[in-house]
Scaffold this active site. Structure first.
Site, mmCIF file in Angstrom:
data_model
loop_
_atom_site.group_PDB
_atom_site.id
_atom_site.type_symbol
_atom_site.label_atom_id
_atom_site.label_comp_id
_atom_site.label_asym_id
_atom_site.label_seq_id
_atom_site.Cartn_x
_atom_site.Cartn_y
_atom_site.Cartn_z
ATOM 1 N NE ARG A 105 -2.838 0.424 3.119
ATOM 2 C CZ ARG A 105 -3.754 0.741 4.149
ATOM 3 N NH1 ARG A 105 -4.734 0.627 4.608
ATOM 4 N NH2 ARG A 105 -3.010 1.241 5.417
ATOM 5 C CB THR A 109 -2.447 6.627 -3.324
ATOM 6 O OG1 THR A 109 -1.507 5.635 -3.224
ATOM 7 C CG2 THR A 109 -1.423 7.646 -4.031
ATOM 8 C CG ASP A 201 2.329 -2.620 8.436
ATOM 9 O OD1 ASP A 201 2.954 -4.087 8.914
ATOM 10 O OD2 ASP A 201 2.639 -1.553 8.490
ATOM 11 C CG ASP A 204 6.462 -2.616 10.161
ATOM 12 O OD1 ASP A 204 7.081 -3.573 9.271
ATOM 13 O OD2 ASP A 204 6.105 -1.725 9.785
HETATM 14 C C1 PRP Z 1 -1.219 -4.422 4.748
HETATM 15 C C2 PRP Z 1 -1.852 -5.420 4.523
HETATM 16 C C3 PRP Z 1 -2.579 -5.452 3.586
HETATM 17 C C4 PRP Z 1 -3.184 -4.152 3.441
HETATM 18 C C5 PRP Z 1 -4.740 -3.336 3.577
HETATM 19 O O1 PRP Z 1 -0.256 -4.345 3.654
HETATM 20 O O2 PRP Z 1 -1.113 -7.115 4.674
HETATM 21 O O3 PRP Z 1 -2.370 -6.474 2.130
HETATM 22 O O4 PRP Z 1 -1.865 -3.633 3.975
HETATM 23 O O5 PRP Z 1 -4.924 -2.562 3.380
HETATM 24 P P1 PRP Z 1 -6.133 -2.209 2.085
HETATM 25 O O6 PRP Z 1 -7.215 -3.646 2.800
HETATM 26 O O7 PRP Z 1 -6.225 -1.286 2.921
HETATM 27 O O8 PRP Z 1 -5.432 -2.478 0.865
HETATM 28 P P2 PRP Z 1 0.954 -3.449 3.392
HETATM 29 O O9 PRP Z 1 1.131 -2.941 2.116
HETATM 30 O O10 PRP Z 1 1.340 -3.127 4.734
HETATM 31 O O11 PRP Z 1 2.219 -4.725 3.159
HETATM 32 P P3 PRP Z 1 2.995 -5.307 3.615
HETATM 33 O O12 PRP Z 1 2.730 -6.949 3.577
HETATM 34 O O13 PRP Z 1 3.990 -5.697 2.792
HETATM 35 O O14 PRP Z 1 3.089 -4.690 4.849
HETATM 36 N N1 URA Z 2 -1.976 -3.335 7.046
HETATM 37 C C1 URA Z 2 -1.630 -2.811 8.296
HETATM 38 O O1 URA Z 2 -0.747 -4.075 8.323
HETATM 39 N N2 URA Z 2 -2.731 -3.261 9.457
HETATM 40 C C2 URA Z 2 -3.656 -2.013 9.488
HETATM 41 O O2 URA Z 2 -4.273 -1.793 9.975
HETATM 42 C C3 URA Z 2 -4.090 -1.941 7.589
HETATM 43 C C4 URA Z 2 -3.783 -2.392 6.666
#
Ligand code: PRP
Ligand code: URA
Length: 210
Positions: A105, A109, A201, A204
């Site tokens: 994400r 944006t 997160d 993380d």
């Molecule tokens: C997080 C999570 C989802 C997304 C959810 O991933 O694991 O994929 O955000 O958000 P949304 O429903 O608003 O799209 P992130 O983009 O943080 O990537 P990561 O798993 O690499 O940390």
């Molecule tokens: N991605 C995450 O990991 N946590 C949230 O709450 C939203 C997006």
């Protein structure tokens, strides 16, 4: 919400999600809990899996009995955090293949950016289980579902640990044929589109990157 959405009420799942939400839960415990919750969810996700009759011999007698049909199953974790859910599900579905969709994400944006996609060649003929612990705006999941529908998939189930109302409503109306399974359901998103109370997160916390 449509009847394609299933929110788990099972006490074991609720208990483990509470531990997962706690900010004092260590990375190792977080990873183990994601594993266990994912495994527990398999029972419901596979409730309609087809069976076939086979004949076997017990030590006592020949008998007809049922086993799972040989329909293939593909797990598709959304990178990164979805990876944390693979092992728990594979414990119960050891023959499932695994495809990967990489999305992150954008912090400004809040929209998903695709950076990787490798799926089993014949994924369209399989039952597809999409894995992502966090389902916030639904943008990442919508992007993953579009990739899978473009590949011809027809039987897609989505498995999340914490889902927000906004995301679930969006996906269940845009993709009414996708069955959605969530271990927990939260009402709110904050200004950064993080789920409230959520668990922070997930990537993380699983991989210790912050
Ligand atoms: C997080 C999570 C989802 C997304 C959810 O991933 O694991 O994929 O955000 O958000 P949304 O429903 O608003 O799209 P992130 O983009 O943080 O990537 P990561 O798993 O690499 O940390
Ligand atoms: N991605 C995450 O990991 N946590 C949230 O709450 C939203 C997006």
């Amino acid at each position: 919400m449509g009847d394609n959405v299933f929110i788990f009420g099972h006490p074991l799942i609720q208990h483990k999600v509470s531990l997962l939400r706690d900010k004092n839960t260590s990375m190792k415990d977080f990873r183990d809990l994601v594993d266990e919750i994912s495994m527990l969810m398999v029972y419901e996700i596979t409730k309609d899996f087809p069976l076939v009759e086979v004949e076997i011999e017990t030590p006592i007698a020949k008998t007809k009995t049922k086993v799972l049909s040989d329909r293939k199953v593909s797990l598709v974790p959304i990178l990164r955090a979805g990876i944390g859910m693979v092992r728990g599900i594979q414990q119960l579905l050891p023959n499932a293949r695994v495809g990967h969709i990489g999305l992150y994400r954008d912090h400004e944006t809040q929209l998903p950016v695709e950076y990787y996609c490798k799926l089993p060649q014949d994924i369209a003929e399989s039952t597809v289980i999409v894995l992502d612990p966090m389902f916030a705006t639904g943008g990442s999941i919508a992007a993953a579902l579009r990739i899978l529908f473009n590949r011809g998939c027809t039987d897609i189930r989505l498995v999340c640990i914490v889902a927000a109302r906004r995301g679930v409503e969006r996906i269940s109306s845009e993709f009414p044929d996708v069955k959605i399974y969530c271990a927990a359901f939260d009402e709110e998103l904050n200004a950064n589109a993080y789920i409230v109370p959520g668990l922070g997160d997930a990537g993380d916390r699983l991989f210790g990157t912050k």
